[in-house]
Design an enzyme around this catalytic site. Structure first.
Site, PDB file in Angstrom:
ATOM      1  CG  ASP A  80      -7.450   4.083   2.217  1.00 45.69           C
ATOM      2  OD1 ASP A  80      -6.990   4.421   3.323  1.00 45.69           O
ATOM      3  OD2 ASP A  80      -7.887   2.946   1.982  1.00 45.69           O
ATOM      4  N   GLY A 119     -12.884  -2.777  18.257  1.00 47.44           N
ATOM      5  CA  GLY A 119     -11.422  -2.746  18.252  1.00 47.44           C
ATOM      6  C   GLY A 119     -10.871  -2.846  19.655  1.00 47.44           C
ATOM      7  CG  HIS A 151      -1.818  -1.150   1.320  1.00 50.63           C
ATOM      8  ND1 HIS A 151      -1.470  -2.290   2.013  1.00 50.63           N
ATOM      9  CD2 HIS A 151      -3.047  -1.393   0.791  1.00 50.63           C
ATOM     10  CE1 HIS A 151      -2.454  -3.180   1.919  1.00 50.63           C
ATOM     11  NE2 HIS A 151      -3.406  -2.661   1.184  1.00 50.63           N
ATOM     12  CG  ASP A 186      -3.996   2.721   3.033  1.00 52.63           C
ATOM     13  OD1 ASP A 186      -4.496   3.770   3.492  1.00 52.63           O
ATOM     14  OD2 ASP A 186      -4.518   1.606   3.171  1.00 52.63           O
ATOM     15  CG  ASP A 229      -4.182   7.973  14.151  1.00 53.57           C
ATOM     16  OD1 ASP A 229      -3.619   7.068  13.524  1.00 53.57           O
ATOM     17  OD2 ASP A 229      -5.389   7.972  14.440  1.00 53.57           O
ATOM     18  NE  ARG A 250      -3.110  -1.278   5.440  1.00 56.87           N
ATOM     19  CZ  ARG A 250      -4.091  -0.936   4.648  1.00 56.87           C
ATOM     20  NH1 ARG A 250      -4.296   0.338   4.376  1.00 56.87           N
ATOM     21  NH2 ARG A 250      -4.865  -1.849   4.096  1.00 56.87           N
ATOM     22  N   GLY A 267      -7.003   8.788  11.964  1.00 54.01           N
ATOM     23  CA  GLY A 267      -8.249   8.459  12.641  1.00 54.01           C
ATOM     24  C   GLY A 267      -8.560   9.419  13.766  1.00 54.01           C
TER      25      GLY A 267
END
Length: 581
Positions: free
Chosen positions: A406, A489, A220, A404, A557, A544, A559
């Site tokens: 995206d 998670g 990726h 990656d 980060d 990742r 997220g």
């Protein structure tokens, strides 16, 4: 960037459409899900089904290995992003012939999460699922932590061996064991010479400077283990082989299968130059090549580079590798297998909602003041969507530094689609949040799809049937959303994930609730921003980016950044309505 692209958002669907037309003799589209490609041989009564799935952009992986005596059904994800749990579940159903289904996939957070959820979905229908997770990428983690390694081109050998064992009539446990032996016997390494570009982003999400190469690069675009000056082909081949063999520890006399794959923009003649040197090196090590595969087997859009995979063979693996198979991406002329009569799949019961459950806390009736009327839920969700769509490029840029690239693309697509479905519809908050949750869960995939899907789904259930919430009820809603993410998670504060934003933001709201609804919202927003910013100095421990170690430090980060946008926008939206009310 010059590409043969219409609308970047439609690229995956148009890729699948063209693939199905070109290979109609081998594959078909699943009638219940356009993001599932099925072998025309599947399902077969009494035979174990083989399923895989992954992000697009790696063609011929993953869809290209659908065919005879290989993969029965493939779940298709967005570019470089895991398929949704629904697509994995539909692929499992499409492959099920009554003997169970083996799901063979790569070791990525989104795939692990969505395969687990899919397995739970189909369990209610009596479909037994066994899984094998590929972890053949040597440079992504030390051998002592092999369970953290990425799955890369070794997955092809895993599919080949698992598909052959199923074709020969193996039980689900036997197919699982054979596929596990195959991936355990694989070691892979990749070298990148040039980056790739997600069409929706328009520029590379990482750089490889001229005259250098990334050793150990991920499919990726994840950075490699080290950056080195570019070497001649023979030296690169020697380095790749040494990395693989040092990890393998193979005894002289071992037979091996070798796969050299281009990453998308490497001329095939250069791959043969590498292979020539690789086989010479294997012979010097006392190893014998039983079968070799050279070409574009597992790519990464237009990345310049190559991967090497070496699989050690025993008698069983050798025999299974030699079983004939046919697919668009791989054909082996070998040991024939007697055909099995094809039947229609068994009738299927409706899929249970993966997020459903009666343990979600319910917000109490609003007794305090001020109160937030929940009738304008569509408006609140559209405001959330607007800020995510507006920050699409920013989120992808952040993600591209250690991931990656995206994140912004997929988040904007999901939130944007939800906003479109709410346009002109005045729905209460629970219904509007459910629309958003459903889109994220069923159409986006990756790890963020289910994480945010559960967040908003749990929020929706907590306020279902309520006309308004006060600060106490809003707290229940926030904590329900947090519980949904925790159920999906395992991340905690300090892992460099969205939880570094979400957990302190919810805690800040609760700690300041006694000061009033609006001050608590302000405290929530400030804690969200601080949580987001705290991730800059963290080393990623999950996902990742965790494989980069210290190289993940110094970057926000993605997220946590999107979570901060969501929480601050939610806080502003609610505070404005409270003041206006």
């Amino acid at each position: 960037m010059q590409r043969f692209v219409n609308d970047p958002d439609d690229l995956v669907d148009e890729t699948v459409a063209g693939f199905l037309r070109a290979h109609a003799d081998l594959v078909r589209r699943d009638p219940t899900n356009p993001r599932v490609v099925v072998s025309r041989q599947a399902p077969q009564e009494g035979r174990v089904g083989i399923v895989t799935g992954g992000g697009s952009g790696h063609e011929p992986a993953f869809i290209g290995y659908t065919g005879r005596n290989l993969v029965d059904a493939v779940a298709v994800g967005e570019l470089f992003s895991s398929p949704t749990a629904k697509s994995f579940a539909d692929a499992i159903r499409a492959a099920d012939g009554g003997a169970g289904v083996a799901v063979l996939y790569g070791n990525y957070a989104g795939d692990n999460m969505n395969v687990r959820m899919a397995s739970e979905m189909v369990a209610a229908e009596g479909i037994e699922v066994a899984t094998v997770v590929a972890n053949d990428d040597v440079c992504s983690a030390p051998l002592s932590e092999r369970d953290r390694r990425r799955g890369v081109a070794g997955e092809i050998f895993m599919w080949k061996i698992g598909g052959a064992k199923a074709a020969l009539g193996g039980t689900l446990a036997e197919v699982q064991a054979a596929a596990q032996r195959a991936i355990d016997a694989c070691r892979s390494v990749g070298v990148g010479l040039g980056p790739c570009t997600l069409p929706a982003v328009g520029h590379p999400n990482f750089q490889i400077e001229p005259g250098t190469m990334e050793v150990g690069i991920g499919h990726h675009g994840e950075p490699g283990a080290r950056v080195e000056p570019l070497k001649a082909a023979d030296q690169v081949a020697d380095d790749m082989l040494n990395i693989v063999l040092e990890d393998h520890g193979l005894a002289p006399g071992t037979e091996v299968a070798v796969l050299v794959s281009g990453l998308g923009a490497t001329p095939v003649n250069e791959l043969y130059v590498l292979y020539d040197r690789i086989e010479v090196g294997l012979e010097k090590a006392g190893l014998t090549v039983h079968r070799a595969f050279v070409g574009n087997y597992f790519t990464s859009l237009e990345m310049v580079g190559a991967t090497l995979t070496v699989m050690a063979l025993d008698a069983d693996l050798k025999a299974l590798l030699d079983v004939e198979c046919a697919s668009p991406g791989l054909t082996v002329l070998g040991t024939p297998v007697a055909p099995v009569a094809q039947t229609a799949a068994a009738s299927r019961r409706a899929v249970r909602d993966a997020g459903a459950g009666d343990d979600t806390p319910r917000a109490p009736e609003a007794l305090g003041a001020p109160r937030l009327p929940l009738s304008d839920g569509s408006g609140i969700v559209r405001e959330l969507a607007s800020v995510i769509v507006a920050n699409r490029a920013y989120l992808s840029e952040i993600d591209g530094l250690i991931g990656d690239g995206d994140h912004g693309i997929n988040m904007a697509k999901g939130f944007g689609r939800a906003a479109e479905r709410l346009e002109g519809r005045d729905q209460p908050l629970d219904q509007a949040l459910n629309v958003l949750s459903d889109v994220l869960m069923s159409e986006i995939g990756g790890s963020m799809g289910p994480l945010y899907g559960f967040l908003f789904g749990n929020m929706a259930r907590s306020v279902e049937g309520r006309a308004a919430v006060d600060a106490e009820g809003f707290s229940v809603m926030l904590n329900a959303g947090l519980a949904g993410v925790r159920k999906t998670g395992s991340a905690q504060v300090g892992d460099k994930t969205l939880m570094d934003c979400l957990i302190p933001a919810v805690a800040a709201f609760d700690a300041n609730r006694g000061q009033g609804f609006v001050p608590a919202l302000a405290a929530m927003a400030e804690a969200a921003r601080q949580g987001r910013d705290s991730t800059v100095d963290m080393v990623a421990r999950l996902g990742r980016a965790s494989r980069l170690g210290e190289r993940s430090r110094g970057v926000l980060d993605a997220g946590a950044t999107s979570c901060c946008l969501i929480l601050t926008t939610l806080g502003d939206s609610v505070a404005r309505r409270l003041r206006e009310g």
